[in-house]
Design a protein around this motif. Structure first.
Motif, mmCIF file in Angstrom:
data_model
loop_
_atom_site.group_PDB
_atom_site.id
_atom_site.type_symbol
_atom_site.label_atom_id
_atom_site.label_comp_id
_atom_site.label_asym_id
_atom_site.label_seq_id
_atom_site.Cartn_x
_atom_site.Cartn_y
_atom_site.Cartn_z
ATOM 1 N N ARG A 9 46.032 -2.828 35.840
ATOM 2 C CA ARG A 9 46.903 -2.006 34.995
ATOM 3 C C ARG A 9 46.129 -1.454 33.798
ATOM 4 N N PHE A 10 45.260 -2.290 33.252
ATOM 5 C CA PHE A 10 44.466 -1.850 32.111
ATOM 6 C C PHE A 10 43.568 -0.668 32.505
ATOM 7 N N VAL A 11 42.901 -0.778 33.642
ATOM 8 C CA VAL A 11 42.002 0.294 34.096
ATOM 9 C C VAL A 11 42.791 1.560 34.390
ATOM 10 N N TYR A 12 43.906 1.432 35.059
ATOM 11 C CA TYR A 12 44.715 2.607 35.387
ATOM 12 C C TYR A 12 45.249 3.296 34.130
ATOM 13 N N THR A 13 45.533 2.500 33.100
ATOM 14 C CA THR A 13 46.028 3.081 31.843
ATOM 15 C C THR A 13 44.902 3.724 31.038
ATOM 16 N N ALA A 14 43.774 3.037 30.966
ATOM 17 C CA ALA A 14 42.657 3.524 30.143
ATOM 18 C C ALA A 14 41.898 4.676 30.797
ATOM 19 N N ASP A 15 41.912 4.716 32.111
ATOM 20 C CA ASP A 15 41.125 5.715 32.839
ATOM 21 C C ASP A 15 42.047 6.551 33.716
ATOM 22 N N PRO A 16 42.472 7.723 33.235
ATOM 23 C CA PRO A 16 43.379 8.569 34.017
ATOM 24 C C PRO A 16 42.777 8.943 35.372
ATOM 25 N N ALA A 17 43.632 9.262 36.310
ATOM 26 C CA ALA A 17 43.190 9.611 37.666
ATOM 27 C C ALA A 17 42.634 11.031 37.692
ATOM 28 N N SER A 18 41.438 11.173 37.130
ATOM 29 C CA SER A 18 40.761 12.472 37.127
ATOM 30 C C SER A 18 39.255 12.233 37.102
ATOM 31 N N ASN A 19 38.480 13.314 37.238
ATOM 32 C CA ASN A 19 37.012 13.204 37.263
ATOM 33 C C ASN A 19 36.553 12.228 38.350
ATOM 34 N N LEU A 20 37.125 12.405 39.546
ATOM 35 C CA LEU A 20 36.797 11.499 40.643
ATOM 36 C C LEU A 20 35.551 11.927 41.410
ATOM 37 N N PHE A 21 35.360 13.228 41.573
ATOM 38 C CA PHE A 21 34.253 13.752 42.366
ATOM 39 C C PHE A 21 33.227 14.437 41.467
ATOM 40 N N PRO A 22 31.991 13.911 41.456
ATOM 41 C CA PRO A 22 31.491 12.693 42.116
ATOM 42 C C PRO A 22 31.820 11.443 41.303
ATOM 43 N N SER A 23 31.649 10.286 41.912
ATOM 44 C CA SER A 23 31.932 9.024 41.228
ATOM 45 C C SER A 23 30.772 8.635 40.310
ATOM 46 N N ILE A 24 31.026 8.605 39.014
ATOM 47 C CA ILE A 24 29.996 8.166 38.069
ATOM 48 C C ILE A 24 29.742 6.668 38.228
ATOM 49 N N HIS A 25 30.775 5.916 38.610
ATOM 50 C CA HIS A 25 30.580 4.486 38.857
ATOM 51 C C HIS A 25 29.503 4.285 39.926
ATOM 52 N N CYS A 26 29.608 5.029 40.988
ATOM 53 C CA CYS A 26 28.643 4.903 42.084
ATOM 54 C C CYS A 26 27.294 5.496 41.696
ATOM 55 N N LEU A 27 27.320 6.607 40.999
ATOM 56 C CA LEU A 27 26.082 7.263 40.570
ATOM 57 C C LEU A 27 25.249 6.330 39.683
ATOM 58 N N PHE A 83 38.494 0.029 47.311
ATOM 59 C CA PHE A 83 39.596 -0.922 47.432
ATOM 60 C C PHE A 83 40.494 -0.959 46.203
ATOM 61 N N THR A 84 39.978 -0.497 45.054
ATOM 62 C CA THR A 84 40.839 -0.390 43.868
ATOM 63 C C THR A 84 41.508 0.981 43.788
ATOM 64 N N LYS A 85 41.203 1.821 44.759
ATOM 65 C CA LYS A 85 41.767 3.168 44.831
ATOM 66 C C LYS A 85 41.418 4.015 43.608
ATOM 67 N N GLN A 86 40.240 3.770 43.060
ATOM 68 C CA GLN A 86 39.752 4.575 41.949
ATOM 69 C C GLN A 86 39.057 5.843 42.442
ATOM 70 N N ILE A 111 34.360 10.333 49.764
ATOM 71 C CA ILE A 111 33.465 11.456 49.484
ATOM 72 C C ILE A 111 32.867 11.357 48.081
ATOM 73 N N ASP A 112 33.619 10.739 47.167
ATOM 74 C CA ASP A 112 33.117 10.560 45.798
ATOM 75 C C ASP A 112 31.906 9.630 45.781
ATOM 76 N N VAL A 113 31.927 8.630 46.656
ATOM 77 C CA VAL A 113 30.834 7.657 46.732
ATOM 78 C C VAL A 113 29.547 8.341 47.180
ATOM 79 N N PHE A 114 29.625 9.058 48.294
ATOM 80 C CA PHE A 114 28.435 9.726 48.822
ATOM 81 C C PHE A 114 27.905 10.777 47.847
ATOM 82 N N ALA A 115 28.817 11.487 47.193
ATOM 83 C CA ALA A 115 28.396 12.513 46.225
ATOM 84 C C ALA A 115 27.674 11.869 45.042
ATOM 85 N N GLY A 116 28.198 10.751 44.556
ATOM 86 C CA GLY A 116 27.574 10.069 43.426
ATOM 87 C C GLY A 116 26.175 9.592 43.757
#
Length: 271
Positions: free
Chosen positions: A170-188, A224-227, A231-236
């Motif tokens: 819940r904290f992550v979903y609140t602090a990090d809006p569902a945007s800027n998904l492509f590419p994934s900076i987490h994966c990058l 698995f967290t649906k963040q 395609i975001d993973v491969f792009a990152g």
């Protein structure tokens, strides 16, 4: 007579005063020389004796700038594109994956992983660090272009339960809006942590393997967290490899290096 006595006294005192001034000047000159050898500025001396044992003064400003640029681009584009149309890039594969909130632990632990590996890379040879940093800066600029030209979003699942994993989700979903998904900076960033050390001979093989495996685990956590979508993973990961290749196979890193050398001279003094 009084004037003569005063004049004589002054004549005796003046040489002593002059010698004192000269002595003070010599002490100051010696101190300045010592400071120039040990870092230049007072802050430079303090830094080398403390934080500098962990992060070299020659790379710390550029290391901090990696974080600053990342935050500026990610948050800045979110604010800029807040009211823009966002696209959903989900596939059948993404929809088939279950939501497993326990993966949030890997998703959050990776921030410590990033810090450790970026500091580790900053401690390598300066040429390698600035090639890496150049690629890192470039990767964020590329991400910024995608965040503006192709704003993305997704549909997040409902979080149930009151356990720690649910609270963190819940904290992550609140602090990090569902945007800027492509590419994934987490994966990058996680993949940059691996490619920045994979050819460094002084870093143990076991840690290189760990970094590669942990980066892949971060990839999985974003799914698995649906963040993110697949395609975001491969792009990152692809942008990380491309940016690092450009950073290591061009001379642009020399300009970055010279720029931060000038900044370091102001902050820490000349070596």
């Amino acid at each position: 007579m009084v004037r003569m006595m005063a004049a004589n006294r002054i004549a005796r005192i003046m040489p002593a005063g002059i010698m004192m001034i000269i002595g003070i000047r010599k002490i100051k000159d010696m101190r300045d020389k010592k400071e120039s050898k040990t870092g230049g500025t007072r802050f430079g001396i303090w830094y080398e004796k403390s934080v500098g044992k962990l992060i070299p003064k020659q790379t710390v400003v550029s290391l901090i700038s990696c974080f600053v640029l990342n935050s500026a681009i990610y948050t800045g584009t979110q604010l800029l594109m807040k009211n823009a149309k966002h696209y959903d890039l989900s596939t059948k594969f993404d929809k088939s994956l279950p939501f497993v909130k326990e993966w949030i632990y890997i998703y959050l632990i990776c921030f410590a992983f990033w810090a450790v590996n970026y500091i580790m890379i900053s401690r390598t040879e300066r040429e390698h660090w600035y090639k890496f940093a150049t690629g890192d800066y470039l990767s964020r600029l590329i991400c910024g272009v995608f965040f503006i030209l192709l704003p993305t979003t997704n549909v997040r699942p409902e979080i149930t339960g009151n356990g720690l994993s649910s609270i963190l989700m819940r904290f992550v979903y609140t602090a990090d809006p569902a945007s800027n998904l492509f590419p994934s900076i987490h994966c990058l960033v996680s993949w940059m942590c691996f490619i920045g050390i994979r050819k460094q001979k002084h870093i143990p093989v076991w840690y290189k393997v760990f970094s590669a495996v942990f980066a892949v685990l971060v990839f999985a956590s974003t799914q698995f967290t649906k963040q993110h979508y697949i395609i975001d993973v491969f792009a990152g990961a692809a942008i990380a490899e491309l940016s690092y290749f450009i950073g290591t196979h061009t001379n642009f890193y020399k300009k970055i290096w010279r720029f931060f050398d000038k900044v370091n001279n102001v902050v820490f003094g000349r070596d």
